[in-house]
Design an enzyme around this catalytic site. Structure first.
Site, short mmCIF file in Angstrom:
data_model
loop_
_atom_site.label_atom_id
_atom_site.label_comp_id
_atom_site.label_asym_id
_atom_site.label_seq_id
_atom_site.Cartn_x
_atom_site.Cartn_y
_atom_site.Cartn_z
N ASP A 192 0.81 -0.91 0.12
CA ASP A 192 -0.51 -0.26 0.21
C ASP A 192 1.06 1.21 0.03
O ASP A 192 -0.07 2.34 0.55
CB ASP A 192 -0.88 -0.23 1.06
CG ASP A 192 -1.90 0.93 1.40
OD1 ASP A 192 -2.93 1.85 0.19
OD2 ASP A 192 -2.89 1.21 2.25
N ASP A 209 2.03 2.81 7.59
CA ASP A 209 0.66 1.75 7.25
C ASP A 209 1.34 0.64 6.72
O ASP A 209 0.84 -0.06 5.91
CB ASP A 209 0.32 2.48 6.14
CG ASP A 209 -1.03 2.13 7.08
OD1 ASP A 209 -1.86 1.49 7.28
OD2 ASP A 209 -2.23 3.20 5.51
N1 LIG Z 1 3.36 6.14 14.61
C1 LIG Z 1 2.87 7.00 14.03
N2 LIG Z 1 3.36 8.22 14.32
C2 LIG Z 1 2.33 9.88 13.97
N3 LIG Z 1 1.68 9.66 12.96
C3 LIG Z 1 0.77 8.63 12.57
C4 LIG Z 1 1.71 7.37 12.76
N4 LIG Z 1 0.96 6.27 12.31
C5 LIG Z 1 0.24 6.88 11.31
N5 LIG Z 1 -0.07 7.82 11.93
C6 LIG Z 1 -0.56 8.79 10.70
O1 LIG Z 1 -1.69 8.82 10.71
C7 LIG Z 1 -2.68 8.45 9.59
C8 LIG Z 1 -3.41 7.16 9.44
O2 LIG Z 1 -2.17 6.21 9.73
P1 LIG Z 1 -2.03 4.78 8.81
O3 LIG Z 1 -1.88 5.52 7.80
O4 LIG Z 1 -1.77 3.77 9.40
O5 LIG Z 1 -3.77 4.20 8.81
P2 LIG Z 1 -4.84 4.00 7.90
O6 LIG Z 1 -4.37 4.73 6.03
O7 LIG Z 1 -6.08 4.00 8.48
O8 LIG Z 1 -4.74 2.60 7.31
P3 LIG Z 1 -5.25 2.08 6.57
O9 LIG Z 1 -5.87 2.48 5.29
O10 LIG Z 1 -4.42 0.51 6.87
O11 LIG Z 1 -7.01 1.45 7.69
C9 LIG Z 1 -1.18 8.61 8.70
O12 LIG Z 1 -1.12 9.27 7.81
C10 LIG Z 1 -0.31 9.80 9.72
O13 LIG Z 1 0.06 11.51 9.32
MG LIG Z 2 -2.57 4.97 5.40
#
Ligand SMILES: Nc1ncnc2c1ncn2[C@@H]1O[C@H](COP(=O)(O)OP(=O)(O)OP(=O)(O)O)[C@@H](O)[C@H]1O
Ligand SMILES: [Mg+2]
Length: 266
Positions: A192, A209
């Site tokens: 992804d 992610d």
């Molecule tokens: N460890 C971290 N520290 C700081 N910010 C984070 C962290 N993990 C995620 N984020 C913030 O949160 C947002 C969403 O996280 P992530 O991309 O992991 O989830 P997601 O896109 O909702 O996942 P999925 O699409 O698999 O449900 C990221 O774009 C980032 O801005």
């Molecule tokens: Mg994401």
């Protein structure tokens, strides 16, 4: 004992949690994030000493919410909570089926989401062990993942797409060497990869992610990998010319790098 039974037995503890996980009640997030099972899960993570307080929302997404939290020593954490009710659990199975690490997944909505979170944790572990710049995994339980907070003070690092890179080539080279390590040493394909899932901290990439990530032996790994490379090439063409084949062969030229064994429990 199933989740619902445990929830009703621990009703009293949940009340304690509500005051412990400070601020949760007034966060403007969908009530389904903090359903009883999730509150119980947070309570257990707090009880085991991983989380002390939840202090704010980093991002509210379609399927998950990421919160800023602190451990009992006051260190910042990111807590990613997958909403069971709104998860696209059917799409998730494509990235789980065929992975030898999850042979006995429960094929319920909840079972799939829990496996998804466990997969992200295991992928982060493998990547971290391989020296890839990813958030250090701290703990997981059910639909909740606790990891290192990527940011400065309490400000989260921006996504690649929000940043105008001052030195795009240097950033790109650093990213490629991290991706090669992910591929060759951690034996993983991100699956992804995009400008949304790369954060920029100290002008360097941090890959996030990893829930979609699959082992290189996964039946769809090559398809996912090709898409990752295409995304990368497309994005960086705004900075300089990039060839798909060059990027592809750079990341996959593993040479003498030794991997985390595929049959490792991680
Ligand atoms: N460890 C971290 N520290 C700081 N910010 C984070 C962290 N993990 C995620 N984020 C913030 O949160 C947002 C969403 O996280 P992530 O991309 O992991 O989830 P997601 O896109 O909702 O996942 P999925 O699409 O698999 O449900 C990221 O774009 C980032 O801005
Ligand atoms: Mg994401």
């Amino acid at each position: 004992m199933d989740v619902e039974e445990r929830v009703s037995r621990l009703e009293v503890e949940l009340e304690k949690l509500r005051s412990r996980v400070r601020g949760v009640e007034d966060l403007k997030v969908a009530s389904e994030v903090f359903d009883k099972a999730t509150l119980l899960t947070l309570y257990e993570l707090a009880n085991r000493g991983y989380i002390d307080v939840m202090q704010g929302v980093i991002k509210t997404g379609k399927e998950s919410n990421v919160f800023f939290a602190r451990d009992p020593d006051g260190n910042p954490l990111a807590v990613k909570i997958h909403r069971v009710a709104t998860s696209d659990f059917r799409a998730m199975t494509r990235y789980i089926e065929g992975d030898p690490r999850f042979p006995k997944m429960r094929r319920t909505r909840r079972g799939i989401v829990y496996t998804w979170v466990r997969k992200e944790f295991k992928n982060l572990e493998r990547a971290h062990l391989a020296g890839v710049r990813v958030p250090r995994p701290v703990a997981f339980r059910n639909n909740v993942l606790v990891m290192e907070f990527i940011g400065e003070d309490d400000r989260a690092a921006p996504m690649l797409r929000q940043v105008e890179l001052a030195n795009a080539e240097e950033f790109f080279n650093e990213l490629l060497s991290n991706l090669r390590r992910l591929y060759c040493v951690a034996n993983l394909v991100h699956a992804d990869l995009s400008e949304y899932n790369i954060l920029v901290r100290d002008a360097k990439p941090v890959i996030i992610d990893l829930s979609s990530g699959v082992l290189r032996t996964h039946p769809l790994a090559q398809e996912f990998f090709a898409r990752d490379v295409a995304n990368l090439v497309r994005y960086f063409r705004r900075y300089f010319s990039v060839e798909y084949n060059e990027v592809y062969s750079y990341i996959t030229s593993c040479g003498g790098r030794h991997g985390v064994p595929e049959d490792s429990q991680r």
